[in-house]
Design an enzyme around this catalytic site. Structure first.
Site, PDB file in Angstrom:
ATOM      1  N   ASP A 252      25.311  10.446   4.837  1.00  0.00           N
ATOM      2  CA  ASP A 252      26.405  10.724   3.891  1.00  0.00           C
ATOM      3  C   ASP A 252      26.786   9.530   3.021  1.00  0.00           C
ATOM      4  OD1 ASP A 252      26.461  13.148   5.087  1.00  0.00           O
ATOM      5  OD2 ASP A 252      28.339  12.839   6.167  1.00  0.00           O
TER       6      ASP A 252
ATOM      7  N   ARG B  64       1.019  -1.147 -24.982  1.00  0.00           N
ATOM      8  CA  ARG B  64       0.989  -2.387 -24.216  1.00  0.00           C
ATOM      9  C   ARG B  64       0.960  -3.643 -25.079  1.00  0.00           C
ATOM     10  NH1 ARG B  64      -0.207  -2.842 -19.070  1.00  0.00           N
ATOM     11  NH2 ARG B  64      -0.575  -0.976 -17.832  1.00  0.00           N
TER      12      ARG B  64
ATOM     13  N   ARG C 151     -10.574   0.178  12.753  1.00  0.00           N
ATOM     14  CA  ARG C 151     -10.794  -0.043  11.334  1.00  0.00           C
ATOM     15  C   ARG C 151      -9.739  -0.976  10.729  1.00  0.00           C
ATOM     16  NH1 ARG C 151     -12.670   5.040   8.104  1.00  0.00           N
ATOM     17  NH2 ARG C 151     -14.610   4.457   9.117  1.00  0.00           N
TER      18      ARG C 151
ATOM     19  N   GLY D 246       0.969  -4.646  -9.755  1.00  0.00           N
ATOM     20  CA  GLY D 246       2.039  -5.648  -9.795  1.00  0.00           C
ATOM     21  C   GLY D 246       1.650  -6.909 -10.537  1.00  0.00           C
TER      22      GLY D 246
END
Ligand code: ADP
Length: 755
Positions: A156, A464, A559, A567
């Site tokens: 909440d 860009r 694995r 980024g």
């Protein structure tokens, strides 16, 4: 390694309503404790479990693979017995017998109040237990005090004094998913939907849900609507339709009342609309779906930081210290006094009972009131054209620059509607600054941006390129030919650089002296003057979803995964992805990658797979190193594993830019667009054009700075901020991930102790 001569013991419990994000707190508390040589315990099933003595020591692997689990793995329950002194006496006996006098409690105001009452009574209870012979005097003497650190777990967001509580962000994600889904069906049939969300006494979920979902209206408990609200609501729906809306969504929090204390339920709203318009709205009560499911990225990384901080707080507690809550203010962690914070939260109920709605809304903080008022403006169609002053409608253009960032559309929509409300003529430029040179400009009306709040991508397009000397003439001419009075650039560093270049040329090109406001939107989070740019939360959630799937795919074999995130050279996305997915390692430009590091890593990997481990996860920022690419890392680790495990590399790629914006990015977009409109207004009012500025929220303050200051805050060569605030979270990653080379722990640089 321990900070203390004797290892201290602490316990963690989750109590009251469960919330997504409780598990990341539990995990961080347990592992931080182990890291500093303390002994962590879990109390299962909340306070009831404390009475039933469900207290168990925890080891590292007990909290493995719980980061992505909703709810709480250690269980939560309500307990009426614990409310009584007798129940607390049993709890005190159980705790002290286990050698525990430090607790991290995750729960709502009830659970935290209970914890503090137990602390208050602790000495008296132990005296009684010694007297009755239930515990030995020397055992009691070793535990003269109980120390409490609370973390608020509540979807909440109803605790006064902290911006966010654990679980709220995840609940909002569920609400937004539902509203987006309802919007598409509502639009198909031009239907009204009434959506009931949780929040008995707090309208946070309803308000943010309505804002981020682009709803028509919202009713919250803090602000019972004035008499005649039914007519006003129907008029708003009608005006929205007239302005081009096809869907109509009304959001109501479950605990709303009118000014006479009568409940406002979804059914009552339905009946009121039917009576006035003849239309029969559909009701959707979201219910417990809001509480369930995997925690969002925010509820993982922030909860991890909260757990880390809470554990250090109780472990290092000094004699005589009051209980505290670890809260969040402006993305910084803060130590709050527990008793006072809970008391302030309870006051909201008094305000509502006394009819002091202003005080109730004020308790929720300034940004709550601000969002409420912005919601009113954004959701109310304009009756007629407005003028800024004396028949003047300044022409304000909106454009994007840099890479795509989810939430660009939400920001453009807000800027358009808030600008129209101020009396501006709003124009959309297609294709960024090059589009402006070409003159690809169109007016945008209130209805033109309807539905943009939830759209990924950029309806106006972006470019860009950074404009240079050969472009200035064309750019200046277009600004003049189109009579532009201001530009709002919503985008990344390419846009900031163009603005910077223009500011440097403002002596030669007077057209460049117009207000040009840069609004930070980039998944790289590498912009000046702002902590979290628009889009980065969505990109992070995309990464978390993707990496969760990768993790699961590896559960059957030994694995190692090297996962590369976007980024550029700014490691925010990589580090937060690592913290949110339980990665062992993160490779960042900020900290560098070299051969020595990889050698150590390969050794650590071998040791890990020698044990019970089946997965090793390393996250690599795309520009962490020019030469040590994801593929090279894969080959190095494969070779050094000598067949003991296999290695795969995955590059997450452009899906990070293409996500549907999260509620966080949508509300942030609204907030920043509003600030941009305020900046334009201020400059146009003063008639003193101070030119290009960038805006943002830093340490909680909404600020604006002249673009000429950009190189004081940025390393423009590497295109990263000089002071990456988030890097202080890196040691937390190494604390909660299985790293053997441990160092003494410090509180986070973004923690305000406030003692
Ligand atoms: P929340 O912690 O989410 O507010 P509750 O109010 O139901 O949820 O509280 C959870 C539990 O905390 C209760 O079942 C009770 O055991 C304990 N508790 C709540 N309020 C108090 C209180 N005033 N004194 C002692 N214990 C309390």
């Amino acid at each position: 390694m321990s900070d203390h001569a004797d290892p201290v013991s602490l316990a963690i419990l989750t109590s009251g309503g469960d919330a997504p994000g409780m598990n990341p707190v539990v995990r961080a508390v347990v592992r931080t404790a182990l890291h500093v040589g303390a002994r962590p315990f879990a109390i299962r099933e909340g306070w009831r479990g404390a009475i039933d003595n469900l207290i168990e020591p925890m080891v590292w692997s007990d909290v493995s693979s719980i980061l992505d689990k909703g709810g709480t793995v250690i269980g939560s329950a309500r307990s009426t017995e614990f409310r009584e002194r007798e129940g607390m006496r049993t709890v005190a006996a159980n705790l002290v017998r286990a050698g525990i006098d430090r607790l991290v409690v995750i729960g709502g105001d009830g659970s935290l109040t209970g914890a503090d009452t137990l602390r208050e009574r602790w000495t008296g209870l132990l005296d009684e237990l010694v007297e009755s012979g239930e515990i030995e005097a020397d055992v009691a003497a070793r535990h003269p005090e109980l120390h409490i650190a609370g973390v608020v777990g509540s979807i909440d967001n109803d605790m006064v004094g902290t911006d966010m509580t654990v679980g709220t962000n995840s609940a909002l994600c569920r609400i937004i998913d539902a509203i987006d889904a309802l919007t598409s069906t509502a639009a198909s049939h031009q239907r009204v939907f009434v959506v009931e969300v949780m929040g008995r006494r707090c309208g946070y979920l309803a308000l943010m849900g309505a804002m981020a979902g682009g709803a028509d209206d919202v009713i919250i408990p803090e602000l019972p609507p004035e008499d005649g609200w039914e007519d006003a609501m129907c008029e708003k729906i009608r005006a929205g339709r007239a302005a081009g809306r096809r869907d109509s969504i009304i959001v109501v929090a479950e605990g709303c009342m009118d000014r006479h204390g009568e409940k406002i339920t979804a059914q009552r709203i339905q009946a009121a609309i039917k009576e006035r318009t003849g239309e029969s709205p559909r009701i959707t009560a979201l219910g417990h779906v809001q509480r369930g499911g995997t925690p969002s990225a925010y509820d993982r990384w922030m909860s991890t930081l909260l757990g880390y901080t809470a554990a250090l707080e109780v472990i290092r507690a000094e004699p005589g210290e009051e209980s505290c809550i670890i809260g969040i203010r402006n993305n910084r962690l803060q130590r709050l006094p527990l008793v006072e914070t809970v008391a302030n939260t309870k006051k909201v109920i008094d305000y509502l009972e006394e009819g002091d709605y202003e005080a109730a809304v004020r308790s929720r903080g300034t940004s709550f009131s601000r969002i409420k008022s912005l919601f009113e403006t954004l959701s109310s169609p304009l009756g007629e054209d407005r003028y800024f002053k004396d028949g003047w409608r300044p022409r304000v253009a909106i454009l994007h620059a840099g890479g795509l960032a989810p939430g660009m559309n939400a920001a453009a929509r807000s800027a358009v509607r808030l600008g129209l409300d101020r009396g501006f003529e709003m124009l959309g430029v297609e294709g960024g600054f090059p589009g402006l040179i070409r003159g690809d400009i169109r007016p945008l009306a209130w209805g033109d941006v309807d539905g943009w709040v939830s759209l990924g991508g950029a309806e106006l397009g972006t470019a860009r390129s950074v404009l240079g000397i050969e472009d200035y003439f064309g750019l200046a001419r277009s600004i003049e030919a189109n009579g532009l009075d201001a530009i709002i650039m919503i985008g990344g560093l390419a846009g900031y650089e163009t603005a910077w270049n223009m500011a440097k040329e403002a002596d030669r090109y007077t057209a460049f002296r117009l207000p040009l406001i840069c609004v930070p939107a980039s998944i790289d989070n590498n912009l000046p003057g702002h902590d979290l740019s628009i889009g980065v939360d969505t990109a992070l959630n995309t990464n978390v979803e993707t990496i969760d799937k990768i993790r699961r795919s590896a559960s059957a074999s030994r694995r190692c995964f090297v996962v590369e995130t976007m980024g550029r050279k700014c490691g925010y996305l990589a580090l937060m992805s690592a913290l949110s997915t339980g990665a062992e390692q993160v490779y960042l430009h900020e900290t560098g990658v070299d051969l020595a590091l990889l050698t150590k890593e390969a050794e650590r990997m071998n040791r890990a797979f020698d044990g019970s481990r089946s997965l090793y996860l390393a996250i690599r920022n795309e520009d962490a190193s020019k030469y040590y690419t994801a593929d090279l890392l894969r080959r190095v680790f494969q070779q050094e594993g000598h067949g003991a495990f296999s290695v795969r590399s995955t590059i997450i790629g452009h899906q990070q830019q293409g996500g549907i914006p999260t509620s966080y990015d949508r509300t942030l977009a609204v907030s920043l667009a509003a600030l941009a409109i305020d900046e334009v207004t201020a400059q146009l009012e003063k008639k003193e054009r101070v030119g290009a500025r960038y805006i943002g929220q830093h340490n909680g303050k909404l600020e604006s700075h002249p673009i000429m200051r950009i190189d004081e805050e940025m390393d423009m060569k590497d295109r990263v901020p000089l002071d990456p605030w988030w890097i202080s979270a890196l040691p937390v990653l190494y604390t909660v991930a299985a790293r053997e080379d441990t160092t003494p722990l410090e509180h986070l640089a973004i923690y305000d102790d406030n003692r």
